[in-house]
Design a protein around this motif. Structure first.
Motif, PDB file in Angstrom:
ATOM      1  N   LYS A  63       0.520  -1.797   0.176  1.00  0.00           N
ATOM      2  CA  LYS A  63      -0.229  -0.087  -0.304  1.00  0.00           C
ATOM      3  C   LYS A  63       0.712   1.272   0.087  1.00  0.00           C
ATOM      4  CE  LYS A  63      -3.161  -1.699   3.139  1.00  0.00           C
ATOM      5  NZ  LYS A  63      -4.232  -0.826   4.118  1.00  0.00           N
ATOM      6  N   LYS A  64       1.812   0.820   0.503  1.00  0.00           N
ATOM      7  CA  LYS A  64       2.596   2.519   0.503  1.00  0.00           C
ATOM      8  C   LYS A  64       3.334   2.304   0.030  1.00  0.00           C
ATOM      9  CE  LYS A  64       6.330   0.574   3.936  1.00  0.00           C
ATOM     10  NZ  LYS A  64       6.646   0.920   5.602  1.00  0.00           N
ATOM     11  N   PHE A  65       3.390   1.277  -0.582  1.00  0.00           N
ATOM     12  CA  PHE A  65       5.207   1.921  -2.021  1.00  0.00           C
ATOM     13  C   PHE A  65       3.498   1.852  -3.508  1.00  0.00           C
ATOM     14  CE2 PHE A  65       7.420  -0.217   1.109  1.00  0.00           C
ATOM     15  CZ  PHE A  65       8.482   0.266   1.099  1.00  0.00           C
ATOM     16  N   LYS A  66       3.999   2.705  -4.180  1.00  0.00           N
ATOM     17  CA  LYS A  66       3.326   3.451  -5.554  1.00  0.00           C
ATOM     18  C   LYS A  66       4.212   3.136  -6.295  1.00  0.00           C
ATOM     19  CE  LYS A  66      -0.940   3.645  -8.155  1.00  0.00           C
ATOM     20  NZ  LYS A  66      -1.323   2.150  -8.039  1.00  0.00           N
ATOM     21  N   ARG A  67       4.117   2.190  -7.483  1.00  0.00           N
ATOM     22  CA  ARG A  67       5.650   2.525  -8.390  1.00  0.00           C
ATOM     23  C   ARG A  67       5.517   3.647  -8.976  1.00  0.00           C
ATOM     24  NH1 ARG A  67       6.538  -1.809 -11.802  1.00  0.00           N
ATOM     25  NH2 ARG A  67       4.887  -1.513 -13.200  1.00  0.00           N
ATOM     26  N   THR A  68       6.486   4.048  -9.111  1.00  0.00           N
ATOM     27  CA  THR A  68       6.147   5.668  -9.546  1.00  0.00           C
ATOM     28  C   THR A  68       7.545   5.524 -11.391  1.00  0.00           C
ATOM     29  OG1 THR A  68       8.952   6.156  -8.781  1.00  0.00           O
ATOM     30  CG2 THR A  68       6.838   6.892  -7.625  1.00  0.00           C
ATOM     31  N   HIS A  69       8.390   4.906 -11.470  1.00  0.00           N
ATOM     32  CA  HIS A  69       9.397   4.453 -11.867  1.00  0.00           C
ATOM     33  C   HIS A  69       9.453   2.990 -13.127  1.00  0.00           C
ATOM     34  CE1 HIS A  69       9.702   8.798 -11.106  1.00  0.00           C
ATOM     35  NE2 HIS A  69      10.487   8.967 -12.372  1.00  0.00           N
ATOM     36  N   MET A  70       9.871   3.054 -14.221  1.00  0.00           N
ATOM     37  CA  MET A  70      10.103   1.312 -14.031  1.00  0.00           C
ATOM     38  C   MET A  70      12.020   1.848 -14.416  1.00  0.00           C
ATOM     39  SD  MET A  70       8.086  -0.542 -15.266  1.00  0.00           S
ATOM     40  CE  MET A  70       8.844  -1.661 -16.805  1.00  0.00           C
ATOM     41  N   CYS A  71      12.921   0.652 -13.348  1.00  0.00           N
ATOM     42  CA  CYS A  71      13.852   0.359 -13.969  1.00  0.00           C
ATOM     43  C   CYS A  71      14.642   1.726 -14.756  1.00  0.00           C
ATOM     44  CB  CYS A  71      14.582  -0.505 -13.666  1.00  0.00           C
ATOM     45  SG  CYS A  71      13.779  -1.803 -11.959  1.00  0.00           S
ATOM     46  N   GLY A  72      14.773   0.866 -16.245  1.00  0.00           N
ATOM     47  CA  GLY A  72      15.513   0.857 -16.921  1.00  0.00           C
ATOM     48  C   GLY A  72      15.001   2.393 -17.269  1.00  0.00           C
ATOM     49  N   GLN A  73      13.989   3.027 -17.599  1.00  0.00           N
ATOM     50  CA  GLN A  73      14.102   4.150 -18.110  1.00  0.00           C
ATOM     51  C   GLN A  73      14.208   5.404 -17.083  1.00  0.00           C
ATOM     52  OE1 GLN A  73       9.089   3.786 -17.780  1.00  0.00           O
ATOM     53  NE2 GLN A  73       9.254   2.971 -20.176  1.00  0.00           N
TER      54      GLN A  73
END
Length: 596
Positions: A6-16
């Motif tokens: 819940k407290k982690f919302k992905r913001t970016h893809m690693c490779g980008q």
RNA sequence: GGCCCGGUAGUUCAGUUGGUUAGAACGCUAGCCUGUCACGCUAGAGGCCGAGGGUUCGAGUCCCUUCCGGGUCGCCA
């Protein structure tokens, strides 16, 4: 432990991530590619399908975090909250796209642990295909496999974009359908409701798409799964995907035109490559006589030459006999190979053609002052000079001859030509040679069945000027069929269909079906054709093969997520497998296996 | 169904004319290590030699059968 993210919302893809993200707070999620533990400092390469980014944990800056980081192993799944920072010049890694930055971890959550995988998740692994397929879900994590499947997705998308834009409709057809004669062995599905009766899985949506034309859906396509119960090869497996297209109110040039524009569109999108249109066209007859193949690889020369007229009066019985029996003698000039190949290698070529039905391979090595060969003694000087002239032979060349029935000669020399091309390194991977092969024979004679069978399929229209031969000289009839060939691989084929029920009945009769049999098998189609059928035709591509070529792979298994192996089984799921007796009883099926 | 190649540690492989306790690399485990990125160093674990049978004093090695994987011919309208 709180498993919620819940407290982690992905913001970016690693490779980008790149320099523009410097100083940003980010949350990334992915798999641990590798851990480098330096004691008070731990580096993690974190991987998702976009690529890899380095994460750094510093013992001094976050102790709680650091204890967790020490537990990390390959293929653990983690969420990391941190800040993107620019790497100091001496710590830049130019080998990866994200090598100018890294993420300083502030928080780490282990989402899932992993056993040690049986192989490293990276490209260029040395591991057998069997292990890869058993653990396909791991194999598919490798960047190359992800690129292949992404390419496949893109090709499908481009094809759909193109066809949608041209006004085509994507329509699904049944998977459970009726077994029809002709063609490959069917996969059968027993009917519970109709004991003793079976559905067949489609070998292609052929009949349905023709019926859709009758129904007025005049531009149709489908990316359709097809099934053929035949043995596997590197470029063939029992279930495969076909890009299936059909159009009404068109003739052959309309269909070829749309199709070559579609393929050119895919090449433009994929490689930004401009394909020159219209594509070259070559008749079946010319393809066979020049390349010994109905799917010629035109990236290199080494063409076949008919020398029957020169050698027919020689003393070489192998040649003259073949000609007298209605065959021919044809040759390839393997330029430069006379000096390049040892006697042993030449003998290897002789063995090679025997695999394709040739009884032998005659050869002449051309040298400055003489010809080295076991067969020159059978020819006079004039005949030899004519041969050298016809084959444009010069010193250092190797001339290779096969004498037999035409189909054997073409097959043997066609395969030999490809083998020479491979050995001489003439197959340029950067080239994409596309062409059409046209005017296929409508029929071919089946020794096994002692009758003519359809070379394409029974609904292919004959060429108008050849219809008159349908009853008496079926071998002479050419069809309105065409194949698209890319670098020696047939990527698609199609034809104008018969839309006249009388002509269709004549066709089926020529194939040896009497009226009752024809109506029993294809009644629904013949009947439909009595209700106003538009002229129509279409095309079907082997999507797997096409993507394989675009991906530079040599097996379609590299572009299929979950492929089958040579014995048609799936090493991951273990399919096929025995089933419960109860299931069989419901289907009224008894197993009776001999010699087990 | 035919032919060819292969099966030894988790993986990729080596293993002599049949002869001690079956090896290497990578991976794995533990310890040390603050700028690595194929990290390094030290120590360690890990084997039904695909399975079954035979020959032999003795088989990873030779023979037979079989299973598995790859390629290929037949087959694939």
């Amino acid at each position: 432990m709180d498993q919620s993210i819940k407290k982690f919302k992905r913001t970016h893809m690693c490779g980008q991530l790149d320099q523009e993200d410097i100083n940003k707070d980010v949350i990334v999620m992915g798999w641990v590619q590798r851990r480098r533990d330096l004691g008070g400092l731990i580096f993690i390469d974190l991987r998702d399908r976009a690529g890899i980014v380095q994460v750094v944990f510093d013992a001094k800056k976050c102790e709680k975090n650091f204890d967790e980081a020490e537990k990390l192993r390959n293929e653990y799944v983690v969420a990391i909250k941190g800040q993107v920072v620019e790497r100091t010049p001496e710590t830049v890694n130019p080998k990866i796209p994200t090598g100018y930055i890294e993420i300083v971890a502030h928080e780490l959550m282990i989402l899932s642990t992993s056993k040690t995988p049986p192989f490293m998740i990276e490209d260029d692994i040395k591991v057998s295909e069997a292990i890869r397929l058993k653990y396909r879900y791991l194999d598919l994590r490798r960047p190359k496999m992800q690129q292949n499947l992404i390419l496949r997705h893109n090709v499908c998308k481009w094809i759909r974009d193109f066809l949608n834009n041209e006004g085509f409709l994507e329509i699904e057809t049944p998977m459970l359908t009726r077994s029809t004669p002709e063609g490959a062995r069917d996969y059968l599905v027993p009917s519970r409701v109709h004991p003793g009766s079976f559905y067949a899985l489609p070998q292609s949506p052929q009949l349905f798409k023709q019926l859709l034309m009758l129904s007025g859906y005049d531009k149709y396509y489908q990316i359709a799964r097809c099934f053929r119960d035949e043995d596997l090869r590197a470029d063939r497996q029992p279930e495969f995907t076909q890009v299936d297209i059909e159009m009404s109110f068109v003739d052959i040039d309309d269909i070829m035109g749309v199709n070559e524009r579609m393929i050119a569109y895919v090449f433009k999108k994929n490689l930004n490559m401009d394909i020159t249109l219209p594509l070259p066209r070559i008749s079946y007859k010319e393809a066979m006589s020049r390349y010994g193949s109905d799917k010629p690889d035109t990236r290199f020369g080494l063409e076949l030459n008919d020398v029957s007229d020169i050698v027919k009066n020689s003393d070489f019985k192998v040649f003259t006999g073949a000609i007298e029996r209605g065959g021919s003698v044809r040759a390839i000039n393997a330029e430069g190979c006379g000096t390049k190949f040892s006697r042993r290698e030449i003998d290897g070529l002789v063995d090679y053609v025997k695999d394709f039905g040739a009884k032998g391979l005659a050869w002449i090595v051309v040298e400055d002052s003489e010809l080295k060969s076991p067969i020159t003694k059978f020819f006079n000087d004039e005949q030899l000079n004519m041969l050298l002239d016809r084959l444009e032979a010069k010193s250092g060349d190797l001339l290779l001859f096969v004498a037999d029935k035409d189909d054997v000669v073409f097959r043997a020399l066609g395969e030999l030509r490809l083998e020479l091309g491979r050995r001489l390194g003439l197959l340029d991977d950067s080239k994409y040679n596309l062409l059409w092969v046209t005017e296929f024979p409508l029929f071919e004679y089946s020794e096994e069945e002692k009758r003519y069978v359809a070379k394409h399929h029974p609904f292919t229209a004959p060429m108008d000027e050849d219809i008159k031969y349908l009853e008496n000289s079926p071998e002479k009839v050419r069809s309105k069929a065409y194949d698209m060939v890319l670098n020696g691989v047939e990527i698609g084929g199609g034809s104008i269909r018969i839309h006249d029920s009388n002509l269709q009945e004549r066709m089926l009769k020529a194939l040896g079906f009497n009226k009752e049999e024809a109506w029993d098998r294809f009644g629904f189609l013949l009947q439909a054709f009595q209700y106003g059928a538009p002229p129509h035709g279409g095309m079907a591509y082997g999507l797997d093969r096409f993507v394989m070529l675009l991906a530079g792979e040599s097996s379609i298994r590299e572009v299929i997520a979950f492929p089958k192996v040579q014995n048609a089984s799936d090493l991951m799921t273990g399919a096929p497998s025995p089933v419960d007796l109860k299931q069989l009883e419901e289907l009224n099926i008894k197993i009776d296996i001999n010699d087990v």
